[in-house]
Design a protein around this motif. Structure first.
Motif, short mmCIF file in Angstrom:
data_model
loop_
_atom_site.label_atom_id
_atom_site.label_comp_id
_atom_site.label_asym_id
_atom_site.label_seq_id
_atom_site.Cartn_x
_atom_site.Cartn_y
_atom_site.Cartn_z
N ARG A 70 0.84 -1.21 0.00
CA ARG A 70 0.00 0.00 0.00
C ARG A 70 0.87 1.26 0.00
O ARG A 70 0.55 2.24 -0.68
CB ARG A 70 -0.94 0.01 1.20
CG ARG A 70 -2.18 -0.84 0.99
CD ARG A 70 -3.24 -0.59 2.06
NE ARG A 70 -2.79 -0.86 3.41
CZ ARG A 70 -2.76 -2.06 3.98
NH1 ARG A 70 -3.16 -3.12 3.33
NH2 ARG A 70 -2.32 -2.20 5.22
N GLN A 73 2.03 1.81 -3.48
CA GLN A 73 0.94 2.39 -4.28
C GLN A 73 0.76 3.87 -3.97
O GLN A 73 0.58 4.68 -4.88
CB GLN A 73 -0.36 1.64 -4.03
CG GLN A 73 -0.35 0.25 -4.60
CD GLN A 73 -1.57 -0.56 -4.19
OE1 GLN A 73 -2.28 -0.22 -3.24
NE2 GLN A 73 -1.81 -1.65 -4.90
N SER A 77 1.38 7.45 -6.53
CA SER A 77 0.35 8.42 -6.88
C SER A 77 0.88 9.84 -6.89
O SER A 77 1.78 10.20 -6.27
CB SER A 77 -0.81 8.41 -5.94
OG SER A 77 -1.03 7.28 -5.25
#
Length: 77
Positions: A70, A73, A77
């Protein structure tokens, strides 16, 4: 650094490692094309299954691999 098979890493450690992996995934490391190419010591080579590090699959450390993914990720972004 630490005993990551016994204790989960601090969020700041996960975030720092995630930034390195995000850099690699963005083209900073040729040949790295997906998160599936990110492995721990216990998952590759002649020591496969015989090492404790990084410990992300250890119940004692809270199975922290999903937290790390996570963080990657988020860093993407």
């Amino acid at each position: 650094a630490g005993r990551l098979h016994e204790y989960a890493p601090a969020q700041v450690q996960l975030d720092a490692a995630a930034r390195v992996v995000a850099w690699a995934l963005r083209g900073g490391l040729p040949g790295v094309t997906g998160i599936g190419q990110v492995w721990g010591h216990r998952e590759v080579g002649t020591l496969k299954g015989r090492t404790e590090c990084p410990g992300w699959a250890s119940a004692a450390s809270g199975n922290w691999r999903p937290r790390f993914y996570r963080a990657v990720q988020d860093a993407m972004s």
